[in-house]
Structure formats: structure tokens, C-alpha cells
Design a protein around this motif. Structure first.
Motif, mmCIF file in Angstrom:
data_model
loop_
_atom_site.group_PDB
_atom_site.id
_atom_site.type_symbol
_atom_site.label_atom_id
_atom_site.label_comp_id
_atom_site.label_asym_id
_atom_site.label_seq_id
_atom_site.Cartn_x
_atom_site.Cartn_y
_atom_site.Cartn_z
ATOM 1 N N SER A 58 6.221 -8.693 7.020
ATOM 2 C CA SER A 58 5.786 -8.818 5.623
ATOM 3 C C SER A 58 4.330 -9.264 5.546
ATOM 4 O O SER A 58 3.833 -9.966 6.430
ATOM 5 N N LEU A 59 3.684 -8.855 4.469
ATOM 6 C CA LEU A 59 2.347 -9.323 4.132
ATOM 7 C C LEU A 59 2.267 -9.458 2.619
ATOM 8 O O LEU A 59 2.982 -8.754 1.892
ATOM 9 N N ARG A 60 1.366 -10.316 2.180
ATOM 10 C CA ARG A 60 1.130 -10.461 0.750
ATOM 11 C C ARG A 60 -0.344 -10.288 0.475
ATOM 12 O O ARG A 60 -1.178 -11.028 1.017
ATOM 13 N N LEU A 88 0.577 -8.322 -4.365
ATOM 14 C CA LEU A 88 1.473 -7.281 -3.875
ATOM 15 C C LEU A 88 2.214 -7.854 -2.676
ATOM 16 O O LEU A 88 1.608 -8.082 -1.623
ATOM 17 N N GLN A 89 3.493 -8.116 -2.849
ATOM 18 C CA GLN A 89 4.329 -8.587 -1.755
ATOM 19 C C GLN A 89 4.897 -7.364 -1.053
ATOM 20 O O GLN A 89 5.549 -6.528 -1.683
ATOM 21 N N MET A 90 4.630 -7.258 0.241
ATOM 22 C CA MET A 90 5.044 -6.089 1.005
ATOM 23 C C MET A 90 6.020 -6.524 2.082
ATOM 24 O O MET A 90 5.660 -7.297 2.984
ATOM 25 N N GLY A 131 11.687 -0.797 -3.593
ATOM 26 C CA GLY A 131 12.642 -1.641 -2.893
ATOM 27 C C GLY A 131 12.031 -2.466 -1.777
ATOM 28 O O GLY A 131 12.689 -3.365 -1.240
ATOM 29 N N ARG A 132 10.760 -2.179 -1.425
ATOM 30 C CA ARG A 132 10.108 -2.926 -0.352
ATOM 31 C C ARG A 132 8.899 -3.714 -0.858
ATOM 32 O O ARG A 132 8.609 -4.796 -0.357
ATOM 33 N N PHE A 133 8.195 -3.169 -1.838
ATOM 34 C CA PHE A 133 6.991 -3.820 -2.371
ATOM 35 C C PHE A 133 7.268 -4.358 -3.771
ATOM 36 O O PHE A 133 8.025 -3.754 -4.539
ATOM 37 N N THR A 134 6.615 -5.470 -4.101
ATOM 38 C CA THR A 134 6.723 -6.051 -5.434
ATOM 39 C C THR A 134 5.335 -6.419 -5.942
ATOM 40 O O THR A 134 4.610 -7.163 -5.280
ATOM 41 N N ILE A 135 4.993 -5.898 -7.111
ATOM 42 C CA ILE A 135 3.709 -6.220 -7.730
ATOM 43 C C ILE A 135 3.925 -7.286 -8.796
ATOM 44 O O ILE A 135 4.960 -7.281 -9.482
ATOM 45 N N SER A 136 2.983 -8.198 -8.906
ATOM 46 C CA SER A 136 3.120 -9.254 -9.912
ATOM 47 C C SER A 136 1.747 -9.724 -10.369
ATOM 48 O O SER A 136 0.753 -9.606 -9.647
ATOM 49 N N LYS A 137 1.731 -10.249 -11.586
ATOM 50 C CA LYS A 137 0.517 -10.829 -12.155
ATOM 51 C C LYS A 137 0.725 -12.314 -12.347
ATOM 52 O O LYS A 137 1.786 -12.735 -12.809
#
Length: 127
Positions: free
Chosen positions: A17-19, A80-82, A65-71
Motif C-alpha cells: 500500500s501507498l498513500r 489517494l489511498q492505494m 475496490g483497491r484505491f480510495t480518493i478523499s478530500k
């Protein structure tokens, strides 16, 4: 003057994982549509994930299902949580922003829809 600065890139093994973070200056991100794009060597830049001015996300099929974008409006930062990274995710990742309201959702993952761009952060995933 609008500025976007990415951070958090690096190297990781497949499955890791990376962010990524994108710190914005010169405007308030809560009113902008913002997105993450990536470009691998020899390939066109592609939209990965985006979030509109109402806070609704959209993802490319390849990362759903793998990445999540947030503000984080308080910190004026886009993230971007990967997770479950694959070698095919290796690329330079760019943060983008645009002030236009009411952008069509289909346009959120299009490069030409964005006015402002960061300098990029490299992500390398090894097998």
C-alpha cells in the motif's frame, strides 16, 4: 495563484500500500473538482480517481475496490489511498484540480477537464 504539490510516492512490492497526498494552495479545495491521474512510460495519461465539488468519488475500473480518493477540506488536501498494488500501477501520479461546478461525472476522469496540475509523484510497484 493555484498550486498543487504531491507527496507520498515511493517503491513498494506487489500487494503493498501507498498513500499519495496533494496539498493545495491558492484556493479552497471544497469548491473544486479534483482528480488523480497517472502516466506510465510510453503510455497516455489516464484518469485514476476523481471527486467532484459535492464530494462524490468516481474511479477507473482498473482501480475500483483497491484505491480510495478523499478530500480533507480542513487541511486543504486531496489524498489517494492505494491498496493491493500491482506492477501495472507503476507510473507517475498527478494531482489535478478545476474550479468549474457541475462537471459531468464522465468528464471527471478526463485530462482535458482540468486546469491545474501538480508536478507528479512516482509510484513503483515491484513483483
Amino acid at each position: 495563484q493555484v498550486q498543487l504539490v504531491e507527496s507520498g510516492g515511493g517503491s513498494v512490492q506487489a500487494g503493498g500500500s501507498l498513500r499519495l497526498s496533494c496539498e493545495a494552495a491558492g484556493y479552497t479545495i471544497s469548491t473544486y473538482s479534483m482528480g488523480w491521474f497517472r502516466q506510465a512510460p510510453g503510455k497516455e495519461r489516464e484518469g485514476v480517481a476523481a471527486i467532484d465539488s459535492a464530494g462524490r468519488p468516481i474511479y477507473a475500473d482498473s482501480v475500483k475496490g483497491r484505491f480510495t480518493i478523499s478530500k480533507d477540506n480542513a487541511m486543504n488536501t486531496l489524498s489517494l489511498q492505494m491498496n493491493s498494488l500491482k506492477p501495472d500501477d507503476s507510473a507517475m501520479y498527478y494531482c489535478a484540480a478545476d474550479p468549474r461546478r457541475g462537471m459531468l461525472r464522465v468528464a471527471l476522469l478526463m485530462e482535458r477537464a482540468y486546469t491545474y496540475w501538480g508536478q507528479g509523484a512516482q509510484v513503483t510497484v515491484s513483483s
